[in-house]
Design an enzyme around this catalytic site. Structure first.
Site, short mmCIF file in Angstrom:
data_model
loop_
_atom_site.label_atom_id
_atom_site.label_comp_id
_atom_site.label_asym_id
_atom_site.label_seq_id
_atom_site.Cartn_x
_atom_site.Cartn_y
_atom_site.Cartn_z
N MET A 1 7.57 13.17 -2.07
CA MET A 1 7.87 11.91 -1.40
C MET A 1 6.58 11.33 -0.83
O MET A 1 5.89 12.01 -0.06
CB MET A 1 8.90 12.15 -0.31
CG MET A 1 10.22 12.64 -0.89
SD MET A 1 11.33 13.26 0.38
CE MET A 1 11.98 11.76 1.03
N GLU A 2 6.33 10.09 -1.20
CA GLU A 2 5.05 9.46 -0.85
C GLU A 2 4.81 9.46 0.66
O GLU A 2 5.69 9.09 1.44
CB GLU A 2 5.06 8.01 -1.35
CG GLU A 2 3.69 7.38 -1.24
CD GLU A 2 3.77 5.86 -1.23
OE1 GLU A 2 4.88 5.31 -1.19
OE2 GLU A 2 2.69 5.25 -1.22
N CYS A 84 10.36 4.59 -8.73
CA CYS A 84 9.89 3.95 -7.50
C CYS A 84 10.37 2.49 -7.45
O CYS A 84 10.10 1.71 -8.37
CB CYS A 84 8.37 4.02 -7.41
SG CYS A 84 7.77 3.34 -5.86
N LYS A 123 11.42 11.28 -13.76
CA LYS A 123 12.35 11.07 -12.63
C LYS A 123 12.80 9.62 -12.71
O LYS A 123 11.98 8.69 -12.65
CB LYS A 123 11.61 11.35 -11.32
CG LYS A 123 12.26 10.75 -10.08
CD LYS A 123 13.08 11.78 -9.33
CE LYS A 123 13.82 11.19 -8.14
NZ LYS A 123 12.99 10.59 -7.13
N GLY A 184 20.04 12.73 -4.62
CA GLY A 184 20.65 11.61 -3.90
C GLY A 184 21.68 12.01 -2.87
O GLY A 184 22.74 12.53 -3.21
N ARG A 208 15.31 13.47 1.61
CA ARG A 208 15.43 13.24 3.05
C ARG A 208 16.16 14.36 3.77
O ARG A 208 15.84 14.68 4.92
CB ARG A 208 16.12 11.89 3.29
CG ARG A 208 15.24 10.71 2.88
CD ARG A 208 16.03 9.45 2.76
NE ARG A 208 17.07 9.55 1.72
CZ ARG A 208 17.96 8.62 1.46
NH1 ARG A 208 17.93 7.50 2.14
NH2 ARG A 208 18.86 8.78 0.51
C1 LIG Z 1 9.53 8.17 2.25
C2 LIG Z 1 9.97 8.40 0.84
C3 LIG Z 1 9.02 8.58 -0.14
C4 LIG Z 1 9.41 8.81 -1.48
N1 LIG Z 1 8.45 9.03 -2.42
C5 LIG Z 1 8.82 9.37 -3.68
C6 LIG Z 1 7.85 9.72 -4.67
O1 LIG Z 1 6.64 9.74 -4.42
N2 LIG Z 1 8.30 10.06 -5.91
C7 LIG Z 1 9.64 10.08 -6.23
O2 LIG Z 1 10.01 10.42 -7.35
N3 LIG Z 1 10.56 9.73 -5.32
C8 LIG Z 1 10.19 9.39 -4.06
N4 LIG Z 1 11.15 9.07 -3.15
C9 LIG Z 1 12.57 9.11 -3.54
C10 LIG Z 1 13.14 10.51 -3.33
O3 LIG Z 1 12.49 11.43 -4.17
C11 LIG Z 1 14.64 10.56 -3.64
O4 LIG Z 1 14.85 10.18 -4.97
C12 LIG Z 1 15.47 9.65 -2.75
O5 LIG Z 1 15.03 9.70 -1.41
C13 LIG Z 1 16.95 10.05 -2.82
O6 LIG Z 1 17.11 11.41 -2.54
P1 LIG Z 1 17.51 11.96 -1.06
O7 LIG Z 1 18.81 11.30 -0.72
O8 LIG Z 1 17.62 13.45 -1.25
O9 LIG Z 1 16.42 11.54 -0.13
C14 LIG Z 1 10.78 8.83 -1.82
C15 LIG Z 1 11.74 8.64 -0.82
C16 LIG Z 1 11.36 8.43 0.50
C17 LIG Z 1 12.42 8.24 1.56
#
Ligand SMILES: Cc1cc2nc3c(=O)[nH]c(=O)nc-3n(C[C@H](O)[C@H](O)[C@H](O)COP(=O)(O)O)c2cc1C
Length: 317
Positions: A1-2, A84, A123, A184, A208
């Site tokens: 996550m960025e 993204c 992804k 997700g 998250r």
């Molecule tokens: C702050 C932040 C940064 C993220 N950066 C990336 C990233 O660099 N690469 C990526 O594939 N997904 C990125 N995501 C998306 C997450 O990998 C994920 O797909 C998304 O948050 C949904 O999953 P979750 O509900 O488990 O958070 C980012 C999400 C957040 C909130």
């Protein structure tokens, strides 16, 4: 996550166990292969946990040479960011914008396939603006020779609105000859287990939820192994963030840098609280590391009765 899953964070979470794979934040590939500085910052393995390095770009030949570089630097898996949703990524034709052009997805992944023999993945989101497109996207990914894919089942136009639609993970899994990782809205170990059951996916990716509860991977693996799941107590949680703060101190140039980074992590943790506002305010207004850690100590102690109930809870298993 960025901006979040830097090597320090990955290392902190991995120490608790339960993880099979760690992913880097995306590395943007625009006009050149990444610099040594970027590689040293990102391609950092934690113990012997396989590392997936994610790159984001749409120039097939540059993506292929960058993939090779990642492998040379220690990546076990190279992943392409096709999810993204930011305006910047879409304007640049990368990330989720690639979902509009399945032949581009195919070209980029096949060029990478020719260069690297390690596992290659993509992804994706559930299409750019139409969920039906996922099957064409799946075909392009499979035809390219990629080994697996991960899907966050929201469309680009959804950003983070609403709930992710796990039925899309199930539908992809049913049609896909390669493994599908679901992602997700997994916020508890119970959610992770439910995702496995409801979608039949081959793995669960947690974003998250892991920032709010760094023990989620351990808890999930313990429940799946039929063991009693660990519930961290307030001291465990304090020690986790103290460890993170110490790690950031060694890494950041200034106290304010460490302060801001740790505060950011604590904001994600506050999602555990029924009323996060007072926690957020007390952490947010802390002027020094000492003050922030003292505040954290008091806040966690005050809320200790919530451990296992809302804080780092297992959910309804
Ligand atoms: C702050 C932040 C940064 C993220 N950066 C990336 C990233 O660099 N690469 C990526 O594939 N997904 C990125 N995501 C998306 C997450 O990998 C994920 O797909 C998304 O948050 C949904 O999953 P979750 O509900 O488990 O958070 C980012 C999400 C957040 C909130």
């Amino acid at each position: 996550m960025e901006g979040v899953t830097n090597p320090l964070m990955r290392n902190q979470i991995a120490q608790h166990g339960g993880l099979d794979l760690l992913c880097t934040e995306f590395i943007r590939i625009s006009s050149n292969t990444p610099s040594l500085r970027v590689l040293k910052k990102q391609v950092v393995k934690t113990d012997d946990i396989p590392l997936s390095v994610q790159i984001m770009g749409n120039d097939a030949s540059l993506m292929a040479s960058s993939a090779k570089l990642m492998v040379d630097c220690g990546a076990d898996i190279v992943d392409v960011n096709m999810g993204c949703p930011t305006k910047r990524a879409v304007k640049g034709g990368v990330g989720s914008a690639m979902l509009k052009d399945t032949s581009l997805c195919y070209q980029v992944l096949s060029a990478m396939r020719e260069q690297v023999s390690c596992a290659l993945s993509a992804k994706i989101r559930a299409g750019f603006d139409n969920k039906e497109d996922v099957f064409e996207i799946l075909k392009a990914i499979v035809d390219s020779g990629a080994d697996f894919l991960a899907v966050h089942p929201r469309r680009r136009i959804d950003h983070y609105k609403g709930q992710s639609d796990w039925r899309i993970i199930a539908a992809l899994k049913e049609k896909s000859p390669i493994p599908v990782i679901g992602n997700g809205d997994v916020l508890t170990a119970a959610d992770a287990i439910r995702m496995f059951k409801e979608t039949n996916c081959d793995g669960v990716m947690i974003g998250r939820g892991a920032l709010a509860n760094p023990w989620i991977f351990l808890q999930t693996s313990q429940i799946m192994a039929g063991q009693e799941a660990f519930i961290p107590q307030w001291q465990d949680i304090y020690n986790f963030y103290k460890g993170m703060c110490d790690a950031f101190t060694d890494f950041c140039d200034s106290e304010s840098g460490t302060l801001n980074k740790t505060k950011e992590m604590l904001m994600y943790f506050s999602l555990n609280l029924p009323e996060p506002a007072p926690f957020r305010q007390a952490i947010g207004r802390s002027q020094s590391l000492k003050e922030m850690m003292n505040n954290l100590h008091s806040l966690l102690k005050e809320n200790q009765a919530l451990c296992g109930k809302t804080i780092c809870a297992l959910g309804e298993v």
